[in-house]
Design a protein around this motif. Sequence first.
Motif, PDB file in Angstrom:
ATOM      1  N   UNK A 137       0.818  -1.217   0.000  1.00  0.00           N
ATOM      2  CA  UNK A 137       0.000   0.000   0.000  1.00  0.00           C
ATOM      3  C   UNK A 137       0.852   1.268   0.000  1.00  0.00           C
ATOM      4  N   UNK A 138       2.095   1.169   0.443  1.00  0.00           N
ATOM      5  CA  UNK A 138       3.025   2.288   0.413  1.00  0.00           C
ATOM      6  C   UNK A 138       4.430   1.748   0.149  1.00  0.00           C
ATOM      7  N   UNK A 139       5.218   2.508  -0.624  1.00  0.00           N
ATOM      8  CA  UNK A 139       6.591   2.111  -0.889  1.00  0.00           C
ATOM      9  C   UNK A 139       6.672   0.956  -1.863  1.00  0.00           C
ATOM     10  N   UNK A 140       7.791   0.219  -1.836  1.00  0.00           N
ATOM     11  CA  UNK A 140       8.007  -0.933  -2.715  1.00  0.00           C
ATOM     12  C   UNK A 140       8.744  -2.022  -1.963  1.00  0.00           C
ATOM     13  N   UNK A 141       8.406  -3.271  -2.306  1.00  0.00           N
ATOM     14  CA  UNK A 141       9.027  -4.426  -1.650  1.00  0.00           C
ATOM     15  C   UNK A 141      10.411  -4.644  -2.278  1.00  0.00           C
ATOM     16  N   UNK A 142      11.374  -3.874  -1.822  1.00  0.00           N
ATOM     17  CA  UNK A 142      12.744  -3.942  -2.336  1.00  0.00           C
ATOM     18  C   UNK A 142      13.688  -4.136  -1.163  1.00  0.00           C
ATOM     19  N   UNK A 143      14.140  -5.392  -0.978  1.00  0.00           N
ATOM     20  CA  UNK A 143      15.014  -5.707   0.150  1.00  0.00           C
ATOM     21  C   UNK A 143      16.490  -5.604  -0.208  1.00  0.00           C
ATOM     22  N   UNK A 144      16.792  -5.218  -1.452  1.00  0.00           N
ATOM     23  CA  UNK A 144      18.183  -5.062  -1.866  1.00  0.00           C
ATOM     24  C   UNK A 144      18.698  -3.644  -1.626  1.00  0.00           C
TER      25      UNK A 144
END
Length: 438
Positions: A137-144
Amino acid sequence: MKIKNNISWIYYVAKRFSLVDLKGASAFTSRLSTLGICFGVMTLIIVISVMNGFQSEFIDAIMEVSSYHVRVQNLSEKEKIGAFLKDNEKVLLSTEFVESESLASTEKGAQAALLVRGVDADIMDYDFGLKKELRIVRGSFDLKKKYKSKEGESLEPLVLGASLARSLGVRVGDALKLYSISSDRPLVESFSKPKTFVVAALFTTGYADINASYAFVEKGAASEFFSGSPEILGVKLRHPSLDAELVKEIRAAFPDCNPQSWKEYNRSFFGALKIEKNMLMLLVILIFVVVAINIFNSMRRIVYERRFEISTLSALGGRISSIKNIFVTRGFLIGAKGAFPGLVLGMFFCVNIKKVFALLSSAIYFVQYAAALFFAPELLSSLAQNPMFAIYGNIPARMIPGEIIFITLFGILSAVLSSWAASREVLNAAISEVLHDE
């Protein structure tokens, strides 16, 4: 004259009896019974389908995000287990993760307990079930991606449940300190050495507990922070019902492993859902019980009213079993006339559940507006449509073919059994007595 006991004769006589009873109390009772079965089948299909849809949001979120279909622990032979699962046709994918209970603290002093899971940084590229259920819902799923603190320190990203973020008062870009509770380090050391993460994204799922207690970080960062937390292998299957077979195969091939299916891991929760569904079905089935009693009393009256015709058929060679089956066939026709329209209406409402609730909301609002317009005009400005109808309409109705068939057949069977019970009184009196009275 010998009357043969065959289906065509039984059906013909049953139809003739039905045509004779088109008027009067018998006709009214038959129509009422048919409407009752129609209403019961329709209601039960809608209620169970909406319940399935409501529960499936929980179940899908739990299996895709939290528990997986099968969990494998004690990975002493990790490479061999991975190769075994890769070659197994039941397995859709397998991935390693670590998780630990933690305590989160913000710069403003807000605190909350949470479960932090360390996963592959590219998990969204291959775990499409997780990607579907974990709605960002907010931001981005970026774990790098790496972040910098005010002091220039490199910080790891963290993906947080939206409800948990709301309770902590944090947003995307805010820093969050985590204290490991379940690591193998002494508790004092764990609390004296927290690790700071940056909230990279907020997510929501169909299960509120996950939204209020879960966070995701990169697996390497998690393994370093949660020292001693064992790796777990999460397995997703092509169909959830294959879990027992796979668990049995893993135990046979790797006795030291500890595989656990989603049914075992979530036993109490899914058991509660099953009980809830069964109790709801039992309550709605009471509709059929009332209809069955109505049909039974109606058929008893019809048997009594048709005692002369019954005696005549018997005197001409009709078998008692065939005469009884005439009334059973009538019960079947009553049940079928109610069950199949109820099936069609139930499926129609399930397919158009959102429009049905929107129409119902508008109708109730119109009635309230009309009543206020005539009796209390000062209340018009405060009237509004009930938002709960929109919430109910957004629940997807999931129709399971086996359950729909069972409900339809149960509606027909209730009428058939009632008619069979009433038909046992056929020819209780002697034929000569009945004909003599007539």
